[in-house]
Design an enzyme around this catalytic site. Structure first.
Site, short mmCIF file in Angstrom:
data_model
loop_
_atom_site.label_atom_id
_atom_site.label_comp_id
_atom_site.label_asym_id
_atom_site.label_seq_id
_atom_site.Cartn_x
_atom_site.Cartn_y
_atom_site.Cartn_z
N SER A 45 0.87 -1.20 0.00
CA SER A 45 0.00 0.00 0.00
C SER A 45 0.89 1.23 0.00
CB SER A 45 -0.85 -0.02 1.28
OG SER A 45 -1.32 1.26 1.62
N TYR A 75 -3.18 -1.02 10.01
CA TYR A 75 -3.08 -1.27 8.55
C TYR A 75 -1.74 -0.78 8.04
CZ TYR A 75 -4.55 -1.18 3.61
OH TYR A 75 -4.66 -1.38 2.24
C1 GCO Z 1 -7.19 4.48 3.93
C2 GCO Z 1 -7.28 3.59 2.71
C3 GCO Z 1 -5.87 3.25 2.22
C4 GCO Z 1 -5.94 2.63 0.84
C5 GCO Z 1 -4.61 2.18 0.30
C6 GCO Z 1 -3.73 3.34 0.00
O1 GCO Z 1 -8.00 4.32 4.86
O2 GCO Z 1 -6.33 5.38 3.90
O3 GCO Z 1 -8.00 2.42 3.00
O4 GCO Z 1 -5.29 2.40 3.16
O5 GCO Z 1 -6.79 1.53 0.86
O6 GCO Z 1 -4.00 1.28 1.18
O7 GCO Z 1 -2.54 2.83 -0.59
#
Ligand code: GCO
Length: 255
Positions: A146, A159
């Site tokens: 990501s 995440y």
């Molecule tokens: C968030 C998004 C991001 C995108 C992606 C960006 O909440 O900022 O979900 O995480 O999905 O990963 O590269």
């Protein structure tokens, strides 16, 4: 011919989280390049529906329903593939979840749940695939990172940490598996139009921020990731290992 470098005929690709979104785009793109695909998902009904839709397009599609956070289920799925003579030569570690909350409000259980689904899963599935690729002397691992593999955004700490880990897990895989003919690389998608991002897309302020922050001034489409996935799954990338390629409309390259 250079086009044969991207031909995946004779290869079998396992794509985790392939019932919808980016995983489905990766699976269909690899199938279009000639691969047999094994779709993974945790929702059996959705998985079968997706598999049938791809079969209707003429693709060679198998399914492997398991939860990527369940080690026993992962091992059982690979043992079933072994018993069926299905050799996974391409693995796309795509499965993952998002959970948005400021850290001071975040329960440890939610932190761990995201880390397990987005990072530990890639290790466990990757290890089971590599245990079978190494004796064959070849294999391709494509981990899905990501923008948050490089940069943090507030409210998505677990995440971000997981995706940062994906970048370095990819390098660790390259360190240990490249000598065995396996190339391990990653793709870093930008802000893509997916179900996971629906709340963001429908938020006018966030939508404006993405379009202002992205040099291409728009969200990405899942199919715009397919070329990079086919490249990293094909002979065209046989001397590439440990890399992450950002497909993000230029976002990570500019202030
Ligand atoms: C968030 C998004 C991001 C995108 C992606 C960006 O909440 O900022 O979900 O995480 O999905 O990963 O590269």
């Amino acid at each position: 011919m250079t086009t044969s470098l991207f031909d995946l005929s004779g290869q079998t690709a396992l794509v985790t989280g392939a019932s919808r979104g980016l995983g489905l785009a990766f699976a269909e793109g690899l199938a279009q390049a000639g691969a047999r695909i094994v779709l993974n998902g945790v929702n059996t009904e959705r998985l079968i529906k997706t598999a049938n839709a791809l079969r209707a397009k003429g693709y060679d599609v198998l399914t492997a329903a398991f939860d990527v956070t369940d080690e026993a289920a992962i091992k059982s799925a690979f043992e079933h593939l072994d018993a069926e003579g299905v050799e996974i030569s391409i693995l796309v570690n795509n499965a993952g979840i998002q959970f948005r909350k400021p850290m001071v409000e975040l329960e440890t259980a939610d932190w761990q749940r995201v880390i397990n689904a987005n990072l530990t899963s890639a290790f466990v599935v990757g290890r089971e695939a590599a245990r079978r690729m190494i004796p064959r002397g070849r294999g391709k691992v494509v981990n899905i990172g990501s923008l948050t593999s490089e940069l943090a955004r507030a409210t998505v700490a677990p995440y971000t940490v997981a995706k940062g880990g994906i970048k370095l897990l990819t390098k660790a895989m390259a360190a240990e598996w490249s000598e065995h003919g396996i190339q391990a690389n990653a793709i870093g998608p930008g802000y893509m139009i997916t179900d996971m991002n629906e709340a963001l897309i429908n938020n006018p302020e966030f939508d404006a921020w993405v379009k202002g922050r992205t040099p291409m001034r728009r969200w990405g489409k899942p199919e715009e990731l397919v070329g990079t996935c086919v490249y990293l799954a094909s002979e065209a990338s046989n001397y590439v290992s440990g890399q992450i390629i950002y497909v993000d409309g230029g976002m990570i390259s500019v202030l």
